[in-house]
Design a protein around this motif. Structure first.
Motif, PDB file in Angstrom:
ATOM      1  N   PRO A 170      84.299 105.195   8.955  1.00 44.85           N
ATOM      2  CA  PRO A 170      85.134 105.066  10.145  1.00 44.85           C
ATOM      3  C   PRO A 170      84.385 105.201  11.471  1.00 44.85           C
ATOM      4  CG  PRO A 170      85.282 107.283   9.287  1.00 44.85           C
ATOM      5  CD  PRO A 170      84.311 106.559   8.413  1.00 44.85           C
ATOM      6  N   SER A 171      83.098 105.585  11.437  1.00 44.03           N
ATOM      7  CA  SER A 171      82.380 105.862  12.691  1.00 44.03           C
ATOM      8  C   SER A 171      80.948 105.350  12.597  1.00 44.03           C
ATOM      9  CB  SER A 171      82.384 107.367  12.979  1.00 44.03           C
ATOM     10  OG  SER A 171      81.547 108.042  12.050  1.00 44.03           O
ATOM     11  N   ASP A 172      80.179 105.612  13.664  1.00 47.07           N
ATOM     12  CA  ASP A 172      78.775 105.173  13.726  1.00 47.07           C
ATOM     13  C   ASP A 172      77.803 106.307  13.410  1.00 47.07           C
ATOM     14  OD1 ASP A 172      79.678 102.654  14.596  1.00 47.07           O
ATOM     15  OD2 ASP A 172      79.696 103.311  16.695  1.00 47.07           O
ATOM     16  N   SER A 173      78.281 107.416  12.884  1.00 43.57           N
ATOM     17  CA  SER A 173      77.432 108.599  12.726  1.00 43.57           C
ATOM     18  C   SER A 173      76.343 108.444  11.671  1.00 43.57           C
ATOM     19  CB  SER A 173      78.288 109.822  12.385  1.00 43.57           C
ATOM     20  OG  SER A 173      78.873 109.695  11.103  1.00 43.57           O
ATOM     21  N   VAL A 203      76.596 112.099   0.977  1.00 42.53           N
ATOM     22  CA  VAL A 203      77.760 112.607   0.258  1.00 42.53           C
ATOM     23  C   VAL A 203      79.023 112.486   1.107  1.00 42.53           C
ATOM     24  CG1 VAL A 203      76.417 114.206  -1.148  1.00 42.53           C
ATOM     25  CG2 VAL A 203      77.368 114.981   1.037  1.00 42.53           C
ATOM     26  N   VAL A 204      80.146 112.347   0.416  1.00 42.71           N
ATOM     27  CA  VAL A 204      81.467 112.395   1.039  1.00 42.71           C
ATOM     28  C   VAL A 204      82.056 113.768   0.735  1.00 42.71           C
ATOM     29  CG1 VAL A 204      83.813 111.481   0.971  1.00 42.71           C
ATOM     30  CG2 VAL A 204      81.863 109.917   0.920  1.00 42.71           C
ATOM     31  N   GLU A 208      95.837 110.516   4.285  1.00 44.18           N
ATOM     32  CA  GLU A 208      96.235 111.909   4.401  1.00 44.18           C
ATOM     33  C   GLU A 208      95.038 112.857   4.284  1.00 44.18           C
ATOM     34  OE1 GLU A 208      97.842 109.697   2.546  1.00 44.18           O
ATOM     35  OE2 GLU A 208      99.696 109.544   3.732  1.00 44.18           O
ATOM     36  N   GLU A 209      93.987 112.440   3.569  1.00 45.05           N
ATOM     37  CA  GLU A 209      92.817 113.290   3.388  1.00 45.05           C
ATOM     38  C   GLU A 209      91.790 112.992   4.478  1.00 45.05           C
ATOM     39  OE1 GLU A 209      91.316 112.686  -0.498  1.00 45.05           O
ATOM     40  OE2 GLU A 209      93.025 113.623  -1.507  1.00 45.05           O
ATOM     41  N   LYS A 210      91.329 114.046   5.133  1.00 45.79           N
ATOM     42  CA  LYS A 210      90.303 113.899   6.166  1.00 45.79           C
ATOM     43  C   LYS A 210      88.941 114.119   5.528  1.00 45.79           C
ATOM     44  CE  LYS A 210      93.195 115.224  10.104  1.00 45.79           C
ATOM     45  NZ  LYS A 210      93.333 116.130  11.270  1.00 45.79           N
ATOM     46  N   ASP A 211      88.206 113.037   5.365  1.00 50.57           N
ATOM     47  CA  ASP A 211      86.905 113.082   4.701  1.00 50.57           C
ATOM     48  C   ASP A 211      85.806 112.695   5.672  1.00 50.57           C
ATOM     49  OD1 ASP A 211      88.581 111.634   1.917  1.00 50.57           O
ATOM     50  OD2 ASP A 211      88.023 113.731   2.151  1.00 50.57           O
ATOM     51  N   LEU A 212      84.611 113.208   5.430  1.00 47.77           N
ATOM     52  CA  LEU A 212      83.436 112.883   6.228  1.00 47.77           C
ATOM     53  C   LEU A 212      82.321 112.425   5.302  1.00 47.77           C
ATOM     54  CD1 LEU A 212      84.620 115.938   7.365  1.00 47.77           C
ATOM     55  CD2 LEU A 212      83.283 115.134   9.300  1.00 47.77           C
ATOM     56  N   ILE A 213      81.342 111.730   5.890  1.00 49.47           N
ATOM     57  CA  ILE A 213      80.182 111.291   5.119  1.00 49.47           C
ATOM     58  C   ILE A 213      78.924 111.606   5.919  1.00 49.47           C
ATOM     59  CG2 ILE A 213      80.386 108.914   6.004  1.00 49.47           C
ATOM     60  CD1 ILE A 213      79.294 108.031   3.187  1.00 49.47           C
ATOM     61  N   LYS A 214      78.007 112.359   5.309  1.00 49.54           N
ATOM     62  CA  LYS A 214      76.767 112.770   5.953  1.00 49.54           C
ATOM     63  C   LYS A 214      75.655 112.816   4.903  1.00 49.54           C
ATOM     64  CE  LYS A 214      79.030 113.766   9.814  1.00 49.54           C
ATOM     65  NZ  LYS A 214      78.967 112.861  10.990  1.00 49.54           N
ATOM     66  N   ARG A 215      74.430 113.080   5.392  1.00 52.77           N
ATOM     67  CA  ARG A 215      73.290 113.220   4.478  1.00 52.77           C
ATOM     68  C   ARG A 215      72.979 114.713   4.278  1.00 52.77           C
ATOM     69  NH1 ARG A 215      69.648 109.520   2.807  1.00 52.77           N
ATOM     70  NH2 ARG A 215      70.195 108.082   4.503  1.00 52.77           N
ATOM     71  N   ILE A 237      75.860 123.556   1.527  1.00 52.29           N
ATOM     72  CA  ILE A 237      74.861 122.574   1.944  1.00 52.29           C
ATOM     73  C   ILE A 237      74.881 122.437   3.471  1.00 52.29           C
ATOM     74  CG2 ILE A 237      74.850 121.238  -0.200  1.00 52.29           C
ATOM     75  CD1 ILE A 237      76.862 119.311   1.068  1.00 52.29           C
ATOM     76  N   TRP A 238      73.746 122.001   4.026  1.00 54.23           N
ATOM     77  CA  TRP A 238      73.613 121.698   5.456  1.00 54.23           C
ATOM     78  C   TRP A 238      73.500 120.184   5.571  1.00 54.23           C
ATOM     79  CZ3 TRP A 238      73.618 124.544   9.969  1.00 54.23           C
ATOM     80  CH2 TRP A 238      73.129 123.907  11.118  1.00 54.23           C
ATOM     81  N   VAL A 239      74.378 119.562   6.369  1.00 53.83           N
ATOM     82  CA  VAL A 239      74.430 118.105   6.438  1.00 53.83           C
ATOM     83  C   VAL A 239      74.209 117.630   7.867  1.00 53.83           C
ATOM     84  CG1 VAL A 239      75.981 117.911   4.447  1.00 53.83           C
ATOM     85  CG2 VAL A 239      76.944 118.102   6.738  1.00 53.83           C
TER      86      VAL A 239
END
Length: 312
Positions: free
Chosen positions: A94-97, A127-128, A161-168, A220-222
């Motif tokens: 959903p973003s440019d992160s 990971v999500v 309904e679920e707020k998910d993020l994706i990072k390394r 974890i640190w993302v």
């Protein structure tokens, strides 16, 4: 007139039929297994029917495709739900992160199987994870339509309904991670060469230096690959966990960009996370346990030797 003689002329004498079996009035030999008068209309006989037991010769017609369609759809939905729950699930970016690794609107497939077998996130994996609390509180999710709700239900789209993020993942439980202004990110004292995956022109952390941070076990640190456009662990150190994310919140590892087709690609772990010494802290734990376990054995052996000399 002689006894036994027939009256009249030209009537044949009663004589046995061929084979010595008398013929009945219909001209059929008695004794052939069929009672007299039990004929088969139309000339059919028991041997003329191909079906077992002499049943109807009409074959069953196959069911109409339209009658089978609801069953096929039901099976497909069940399989989709099982795959979504236990195997893989599609997520939209959903973003440019995470540029340039991932672009806004990309669809990624997330491996949900290995966590069921106790697999933990590793350094370098994308990971999500669910919002640990407070990361997306100011982000308003658009109201999905009926089609989007259905696609998210079967796993072809993420749930609104679920707020998910994706990072390394940069560091895992037991690691110490740090990044000073104008410096690289270091994990357990080893500098990461992140130029191969962070957004071109970005610094490692000049917008938000941090650390040293000791990552607790089970967390974890993302960080995002677009460092100057990512509200990642660095920006949530005031929350419980000091910016770290519990592994229980991790949905799974993103393994492939599945859509659009011209961006199809796997998401491997960058080689910098495989450099020697990065696992130094983790390797020290088994070594320490080995020494601790060996000490009682050494003392026991010395005691035996001392006792032997005294007895001699």
């Amino acid at each position: 007139m002689a006894v036994g003689a027939r009256s009249g002329h030209g009537e044949p004498e009663d004589r046995p039929s061929s084979g010595g079996i008398p013929a009945d009035s219909a001209g059929r030999a008695e004794g052939d297994g069929v009672p007299p008068g039990d004929g088969f209309p139309g000339g059919d006989s028991p041997g003329d029917d191909d079906s077992p037991g002499g049943g109807s010769t009409a074959q069953k017609k196959p069911r109409s495709f339209w009658k089978e369609l609801p069953l096929l759809i039901g099976i497909a939905l069940i399989l989709a739900l099982l795959i979504k729950t236990f195997l893989v699930q599609a997520f939209s970016i959903p973003s440019d992160s995470m540029q340039n690794t991932l672009q806004r609107g990309d669809r990624v497939l997330v491996d949900k199987l290995t966590p069921w077998f106790g697999s933990e996130p590793e350094r370098g994996e994308v990971v999500v994870f669910h919002d640990p609390g407070g990361w997306l509180e100011d982000t308003a999710a658009p109201e999905p339509n009926a089609v989007q709700k259905f696609l998210s239900f079967i796993g072809l789209m993420p749930s609104a309904e679920e707020k998910d993020l994706i990072k390394r993942v940069i560091a895992i439980g037991g690691d110490t991670v740090e990044c000073k202004k104008n410096g690289p990110v270091t994990v357990n004292g080893k500098a990461l060469d992140d130029k191969s995956f962070i957004f071109e022109g970005n610094s490692a952390c000049d917008d938000e230096p941090f650390g040293p941070i000791h990552v607790p076990e089970g967390r974890i640190w993302v960080m995002g690959d677009h460092r100057q456009n990512s509200l990642d662990s660095r920006y949530h150190q005031e929350l419980p966990g000091q910016g770290t994310v519990s592994t229980d919140e991790v949905v799974g590892r993103a393994i492939v960009v599945a859509w659009p087709v011209n961006r199809w690609a796997t998401l491997p772990v960058p080689s910098t996370f495989d450099q020697p010494g990065l696992n130094k802290a983790a390797a020290a734990v088994p070594a320490a346990l080995g020494v601790a376990g060996a000490l009682p054995l050494v003392f026991w052996r010395r005691r035996r030797l001392t006792s032997g000399r005294t007895a001699g």
